[in-house]
Scaffold this motif. Structure first.
Motif, PDB file in Angstrom:
ATOM      1  N   ARG A 101     -48.163  12.302  -1.152  1.00 53.25           N
ATOM      2  CA  ARG A 101     -48.745  13.227  -2.131  1.00 53.25           C
ATOM      3  C   ARG A 101     -49.378  12.458  -3.298  1.00 53.25           C
ATOM      4  NH1 ARG A 101     -48.101  18.499  -3.827  1.00 53.25           N
ATOM      5  NH2 ARG A 101     -46.336  18.935  -2.455  1.00 53.25           N
ATOM      6  N   SER A 102     -48.663  11.490  -3.821  1.00 57.45           N
ATOM      7  CA  SER A 102     -49.184  10.712  -4.950  1.00 57.45           C
ATOM      8  C   SER A 102     -50.462   9.981  -4.567  1.00 57.45           C
ATOM      9  CB  SER A 102     -48.131   9.709  -5.435  1.00 57.45           C
ATOM     10  OG  SER A 102     -46.995  10.379  -5.938  1.00 57.45           O
ATOM     11  N   ALA A 103     -50.455   9.339  -3.399  1.00 57.86           N
ATOM     12  CA  ALA A 103     -51.638   8.594  -2.966  1.00 57.86           C
ATOM     13  C   ALA A 103     -52.824   9.522  -2.732  1.00 57.86           C
ATOM     14  CB  ALA A 103     -51.320   7.812  -1.693  1.00 57.86           C
ATOM     15  N   SER A 118     -51.203  22.413   3.141  1.00 57.71           N
ATOM     16  CA  SER A 118     -51.915  22.990   1.994  1.00 57.71           C
ATOM     17  C   SER A 118     -52.581  21.886   1.181  1.00 57.71           C
ATOM     18  CB  SER A 118     -50.952  23.787   1.115  1.00 57.71           C
ATOM     19  OG  SER A 118     -50.451  24.915   1.803  1.00 57.71           O
ATOM     20  N   MET A 119     -51.864  20.764   1.004  1.00 59.93           N
ATOM     21  CA  MET A 119     -52.428  19.617   0.285  1.00 59.93           C
ATOM     22  C   MET A 119     -53.616  19.028   1.036  1.00 59.93           C
ATOM     23  SD  MET A 119     -50.560  15.972  -0.538  1.00 59.93           S
ATOM     24  CE  MET A 119     -50.542  15.563   1.233  1.00 59.93           C
ATOM     25  N   LYS A 120     -53.475  18.887   2.351  1.00 59.98           N
ATOM     26  CA  LYS A 120     -54.565  18.332   3.146  1.00 59.98           C
ATOM     27  C   LYS A 120     -55.808  19.209   3.062  1.00 59.98           C
ATOM     28  CE  LYS A 120     -54.755  15.331   5.471  1.00 59.98           C
ATOM     29  NZ  LYS A 120     -55.250  13.947   5.186  1.00 59.98           N
ATOM     30  N   ARG A 133     -62.577  15.509   9.911  1.00 55.34           N
ATOM     31  CA  ARG A 133     -61.854  14.287  10.281  1.00 55.34           C
ATOM     32  C   ARG A 133     -60.611  14.092   9.408  1.00 55.34           C
ATOM     33  NH1 ARG A 133     -61.633   9.651  12.803  1.00 55.34           N
ATOM     34  NH2 ARG A 133     -61.029   7.744  11.711  1.00 55.34           N
ATOM     35  N   ALA A 134     -60.637  14.605   8.181  1.00 57.54           N
ATOM     36  CA  ALA A 134     -59.510  14.418   7.269  1.00 57.54           C
ATOM     37  C   ALA A 134     -58.251  15.114   7.771  1.00 57.54           C
ATOM     38  CB  ALA A 134     -59.871  14.923   5.874  1.00 57.54           C
ATOM     39  N   CYS A 135     -58.420  16.090   8.668  1.00 56.83           N
ATOM     40  CA  CYS A 135     -57.262  16.834   9.178  1.00 56.83           C
ATOM     41  C   CYS A 135     -56.865  16.398  10.586  1.00 56.83           C
ATOM     42  CB  CYS A 135     -57.572  18.335   9.158  1.00 56.83           C
ATOM     43  SG  CYS A 135     -57.592  19.029   7.478  1.00 56.83           S
ATOM     44  N   VAL A 146     -54.017  27.200   9.754  1.00 60.74           N
ATOM     45  CA  VAL A 146     -55.212  28.046   9.636  1.00 60.74           C
ATOM     46  C   VAL A 146     -55.199  28.813   8.319  1.00 60.74           C
ATOM     47  CG1 VAL A 146     -56.440  29.998  10.670  1.00 60.74           C
ATOM     48  CG2 VAL A 146     -55.518  28.185  12.127  1.00 60.74           C
ATOM     49  N   ALA A 147     -54.030  29.247   7.878  1.00 64.95           N
ATOM     50  CA  ALA A 147     -53.933  29.957   6.598  1.00 64.95           C
ATOM     51  C   ALA A 147     -54.400  29.062   5.454  1.00 64.95           C
ATOM     52  CB  ALA A 147     -52.502  30.424   6.355  1.00 64.95           C
ATOM     53  N   ALA A 148     -53.996  27.793   5.468  1.00 65.15           N
ATOM     54  CA  ALA A 148     -54.407  26.859   4.409  1.00 65.15           C
ATOM     55  C   ALA A 148     -55.915  26.635   4.435  1.00 65.15           C
ATOM     56  CB  ALA A 148     -53.670  25.539   4.574  1.00 65.15           C
ATOM     57  N   LEU A 149     -56.484  26.496   5.616  1.00 66.88           N
ATOM     58  CA  LEU A 149     -57.934  26.269   5.735  1.00 66.88           C
ATOM     59  C   LEU A 149     -58.723  27.502   5.320  1.00 66.88           C
ATOM     60  CD1 LEU A 149     -57.916  24.279   9.095  1.00 66.88           C
ATOM     61  CD2 LEU A 149     -58.309  23.360   6.799  1.00 66.88           C
TER      62      LEU A 149
END
Length: 469
Positions: free
Chosen positions: A175-177, A235-237, A246-248, A291-294
């Motif tokens: 999370r910090s990074a 949720s953070m991602k 690509r980030a996911c 999917v909810a987060a996206l």
């Protein structure tokens, strides 16, 4: 009210403040109103401390009050001796409230020495008077603006009886990074998910007992801390990825790993298929959370990627490739066996369980229903030519109560509508309408989409009429 008769203007200020308090339901004792000819002024001053009906004393602090209080001169000096003795001798120090009406040349609040360390209320000018007066009323009525939240229970992962332990340290490092945009975030994410997968692997229920559904329910319960941390993770991602598919990719790798956990591990030659329902449940739940987060972040390209992803896993030595539809389960161990064995008479135990596992601080159940409906809609409009059989059944809509889902209500707006159509994999509203209605006609307008006697109205829930124009 304790104050100095510094000037007629200051006296008017004090009387005006007292009048405003009276107008707001605060009974005020003021010398100009309450001290009559022939009465003992020192007794009046002392009553501020000793009278049980007086709950607050407002100390109006200007330079004249400070000078007299510090020198112990005049009536202010007498009041100071009374008040300071009370302050230093009693526990309830909130009774005396400093009111600052003046600042010195160094922009320091003018306060008598005996009140220097006190938290004060600023009524020094018109710019701050309104907020200061509200703060004063809250103090008098004991209605603070900032309230301490209720004390919750200790985190479940601290319970030594749990078979799983969420990787707290690894997640905090990730999370910090991520929040600081560090290059190490990807490596930390890989390390975090490796630990996460280890904990998931502890949940298998290989027990040949008559009531093994109890063990499945217990295992799903033990996975609750992992579920809640995954909610925070995905949720953070979604929030930081800025709709870059690509980030996911590691999220998709974790989901693919869960599919692999649904198959008997090497060396297990005798098993019940239902033993793996804990992973079918978690795969379903994690897909909905993803999917909810996206959807929450309106990450339309990434949603399209998730729904287009080919998930590869092995089953009994054979390699299999499946779409997101593989995560939509019907759990016989719960909705059939457990329902009948315990006489629960529930329409869907697995739906009840996913509803009851929602955390107050995470993804809402309403957002999970939207994810469920979106995946169902995607499965309908992407139905292969000549087929009308492989669908994502939106069983959480059992809880919808006939309303339309908020995100799809917003489909009347151009941006949301265009994004949803993109995520659904269609070029425009015309193509969406043609695809949807073709399947609807073949399925008698989804007339058989029922759970017990409850009709699951996908068309209404997802505002198909608006998406089609």
């Amino acid at each position: 009210m304790s104050y100095s008769w510094s000037s007629p203007a200051h006296e008017d200020f004090v009387e005006s403040l007292a009048s405003k308090l009276m107008a707001n339901g605060v009974m005020v004792r003021l010398d100009k109103w309450d001290l009559k000819e022939g009465q003992d002024k020192f007794a009046f001053m002392e009553s501020m401390v000793t009278d049980p009906e007086i709950s607050k004393v407002l100390v109006i602090c200007d330079s004249h009050y400070k000078a007299k209080a510090d020198a112990r001169k005049g009536g202010v000096g007498t009041e100071t001796e009374i008040i300071s003795a009370e302050i230093y001798g009693q526990v309830n120090q909130e009774k005396f409230i400093p009111i600052v009406v003046e600042y010195d040349a160094s922009r320091q609040a003018v306060l008598p020495t005996f009140m220097k360390s006190r938290i004060y209320i600023d009524l020094s000018n018109d710019d701050v008077y309104g907020d200061g007066f509200d703060q004063l009323l809250r103090a008098i009525y004991d209605r603070p603006k900032y309230k301490r939240p209720e004390l919750g229970a200790a985190p479940e992962f601290l319970d030594d009886a749990l078979a799983t332990a969420i990787p707290v340290r690894e997640f905090q490092a990730l999370r910090s990074a991520t929040e600081e945009g560090k290059a190490t975030a990807d490596g930390l994410e890989a390390a975090y998910l490796k630990r996460f997968q280890v904990e998931l692997g502890k949940l298998l229920v290989p027990k040949e007992i008559a009531d093994y559904d109890d063990e499945i329910v217990a295992a799903i319960g033990r996975a609750k801390p992992l579920r809640d941390q995954f909610d925070q993770y995905v949720s953070m991602k979604a929030a930081f990825a800025q709709d870059a598919p690509r980030a996911c990719r590691r999220v998709l790798e974790l989901l693919e790993h869960i599919l692999g956990l649904r198959t008997p591990p090497e060396g297990m030659t005798s098993y019940r298929e239902e033993w793996f329902d804990v992973y079918r449940f978690l795969g379903w739940e994690f897909m909905l959370l993803t999917v909810a987060a996206l959807l929450r972040e309106q990450a339309w390209q990434t949603l399209d990627q998730v729904c287009s992803e080919v998930f590869v896993f092995h089953r009994n030595g054979d390699q299999r490739d499946r779409s997101f539809l593989e995560f939509e389960p019907y759990l016989r161990s719960l909705d059939e066996r457990r329902n009948k064995r315990l006489g629960l008479r529930r329409i869907s135990i697995q739906t009840d369980m996913i509803h009851d596992r929602v955390s107050t601080s995470g993804t809402t159940f309403n957002e999970m229903m939207q994810a469920d409906a979106f995946l169902s809609l995607r499965s309908v409009v992407q139905q292969p030519e000549g087929q009308t059989r492989d669908f994502w059944f939106p069983r959480t809509l059992l809880y919808l109560d006939g309303n339309r889902l908020p995100l799809f209500v917003k489909a009347g707006g151009g941006a949301i509508k265009a994004g949803l159509l993109k995520a659904l994999g269609v070029a425009d509203a015309k193509e969406f309408a043609a695809r949807f209605e073709k399947v609807a006609a073949a399925l008698n307008n989804f007339g058989n989409w029922r759970m017990d006697s409850e009709f699951i109205d996908l068309r209404s829930a997802t505002n198909v009429a608006q998406l089609s124009v």
